[in-house]
Design an enzyme around this catalytic site. Structure first.
Site: not given
Length: 580
Positions: A298, A337-339
């Site tokens: 990200n 989070d945010e894999i």
């Protein structure tokens, strides 16, 4: 966490630094509520006849002996006798004709109560106008610390100091979890910054320092059983936190009634692990936005642990074991989070696994099902970011996330995701980016970004900040973290945390980014954001927050101003609607 001696053993702490000079009047009245105010506003204040009473030059605090309350009493006594705070608008309070106040007596019913989530923080404070002893009664040492902060805020004036009297305060928080998250991976913070943050957290009656220690950008924590992680993953030798540093932070937190909750984010956000162990990290040190495929992360800083490599769990378990030994709190934040699907798909072993009709969600469950039981074996409750359950692409089944052992922290879609989490039956900590992210609105940090090269008159959008606009203190104060929930669902909301992610922050700007906006959340979660009639009280909170910000600055916290000083000195004149 045993730290007590017999409650019958009392200590009397005295510092004689003031020469008492009698006087009878202090001019002018504040515009809000009472002549002098406390932040966060207490639950109940009874003050029928506001007066002030001088503090004796021999003022003392009598308290049960306790490993952490005792130094807190020493600290507050020194502050009370030396601070000499002078409010911007001095309170109009007549002095009583009674003798000076000689003593504050602390009584605690459960002296052995450990500092843990849900501990009783309630207290009552009685300051007579007769000169008789002031009495602070609390269920626990931690509630006594909250009462000491209140007492300290009621003391003011150039020497000799005086204190508000003839009042009774009964106080306790609405929510048990009230915290500040600080990311120390993207930019490093010195130990003095962390201690200053804890001090400010305490004076605002918040109770959790959520320490987001590691991320893809750096691994600053020295893990004794895996020393290479920090040796190769920290920004530099002087940018590490040793076990001794952690102990100092934790102990400092205990002395201020602040729990320190560690976060080791995994399996994503682990690019820094790849400096020491490249074999367990997929897509490490790749350009984050390649032209031929979609994003690998990200933001810049790629790398995710490979759940299919057995070596991954050797390292993960060593890290968990050592972190648990350094941080005594029963909560352990494990991220999740945010894999990024593309990062995992670059790995050959994962590609082979997926070719057998398996999914990335299955790979995540393998990681959770291996690491979660190990964390639980250390008598910890695990916090994950909401993504582990709610992400649209890679998520675990609720069967892998036992509700009795797992807490979820929300950050997307405001109250909607909070609602989803409690509907699944999970406890939740609210950190909605729409309200509680303190880094938002400061622009982007990416280089050679053509979005900034626009002809005059073109829409510049959010300036590169994905979560713009800036979250004002009013936005934070007015947010209700149980919005849209039933009474039963609201019981699952443990509280909230504001978050400072540090792509564009370090110790030089930390205070102003956090305070007094975190103060606004502090009051909303302590006594609410509504008055006795149910009306939002942000209007009257403005003058009180102005005064509180001024006091924080005098205490060495670089909180940013919320109005011109002219507004503070002319209460009500900067409002949008004139009031009587």
């Amino acid at each position: 966490m045993g730290h007590t001696t017999s409650p019958q053993l009392f200590i009397s702490i005295t510092i004689t630094t003031l020469i008492f000079l009698s006087f009878t009047f202090i001019p002018q009245l504040t515009a809000v509520g009472y002549p002098i105010n406390v932040w966060p506003k207490p639950t109940t204040v009874q003050w029928a006849h506001p007066h002030a009473i001088p503090l004796s030059p021999n003022f003392t605090i009598s308290t049960p002996a306790h490993a952490y309350l005792t130094p807190a009493v020493h600290r507050y006594l020194h502050q009370i006798l030396t601070e000499h705070h002078r409010p911007i608008i001095a309170p109009l309070l007549n002095l009583t004709s009674s003798p000076p106040l000689e003593i504050l007596s602390i009584t605690i019913s459960d002296i052995a109560a450990p500092l843990a989530h849900g501990v009783d923080e309630s207290y009552t404070l009685e300051i007579p106008s007769t000169g008789a002893a002031a009495v602070l009664t609390a269920g626990t040492p931690w509630g006594a610390m909250r009462g000491l902060e209140t007492f300290s805020q009621l003391v003011y004036s150039k020497p000799p100091s005086v204190v508000a009297c003839g009042l009774h305060i009964s106080d306790e928080p609405l929510f048990k979890h009230r915290g500040v998250l600080l990311d120390t991976s993207r930019n490093f913070y010195e130990l003095k910054d962390l201690l200053r943050l804890i001090r400010a957290i305490s004076m605002n009656k918040l109770n959790v320092f959520h320490w987001h220690i590691t991320d893809s950008q750096s691994f600053p924590l020295v893990v004794p059983s895996e020393p290479e992680l920090a040796a190769k993953g920290a920004y530099g030798e002087e940018m590490k936190y040793t076990a001794a540093d952690v102990k100092k932070v934790v102990e400092y937190g205990m002395e201020h009634g602040v729990r320190v909750v560690p976060e080791i984010d995994m399996p994503a956000h682990t690019g820094s692990w790849g400096e020491a162990y490249p074999e367990i990290v997929t897509c490490a040190n790749k350009f984050w936005w390649p032209s031929d495929i979609e994003l690998l992360a990200n933001e810049p800083g790629t790398g995710q642990l490979n759940p299919l490599n057995p070596k991954t769990y050797q390292v993960v378990k060593n890290v968990i074991h050592d972190v648990v030994s350094m941080f005594p709190d029963h909560l352990f934040h494990a991220g999740a989070d945010e894999i990024n699907p593309n990062c995992w798909k670059l790995d050959d072993s994962i590609q082979t696994f997926l070719s057998g009709n398996s999914t990335l969600s299955h790979i995540l469950e393998i990681f959770i099902n291996t690491s979660l039981p190990y964390i639980l074996s250390h008598n910890r409750t695990v916090i994950y970011w909401e993504d582990v359950l709610l992400d649209e692409n890679v998520r675990a089944s609720p069967f892998s996330l036992p509700r009795e052992n797992v807490i979820l922290q929300s950050w997307n879609n405001g109250p909607n995701n909070t609602k989803q989490i409690v509907e699944f039956g999970y406890r939740v900590i609210v950190s909605s980016a729409d309200y509680y992210y303190l880094d938002c609105g400061h622009g982007g940090f990416l280089g050679n970004d053509s979005r900034y090269d626009q002809p005059p008159g073109m829409d510049s959008g959010n300036g590169g900040s994905w979560c713009a606009p800036f979250k004002t203190w009013q936005t934070i104060y007015n947010y209700e973290i149980t919005y849209g929930l039933s009474e039963v669902e609201a019981e699952l909301v443990m509280g909230g945390e504001v978050a400072l992610w540090s792509e564009q922050a370090d110790g030089t700007v930390m205070d102003g980014r956090i305070w007094p906006r975190a103060s606004a959340m502090g009051e909303a979660l302590w006594s609410g954001n509504r008055d006795e009639t149910g009306k939002k009280r942000y209007a009257e909170a403005t003058d009180r927050l102005n005064e509180w910000r001024y006091k924080m600055v005098s205490r060495g916290i670089g909180a940013e101003p919320i109005q011109p000083l002219w507004c503070v000195k002319n209460p009500g004149m900067c409002n949008t609607v004139q009031t009587a």
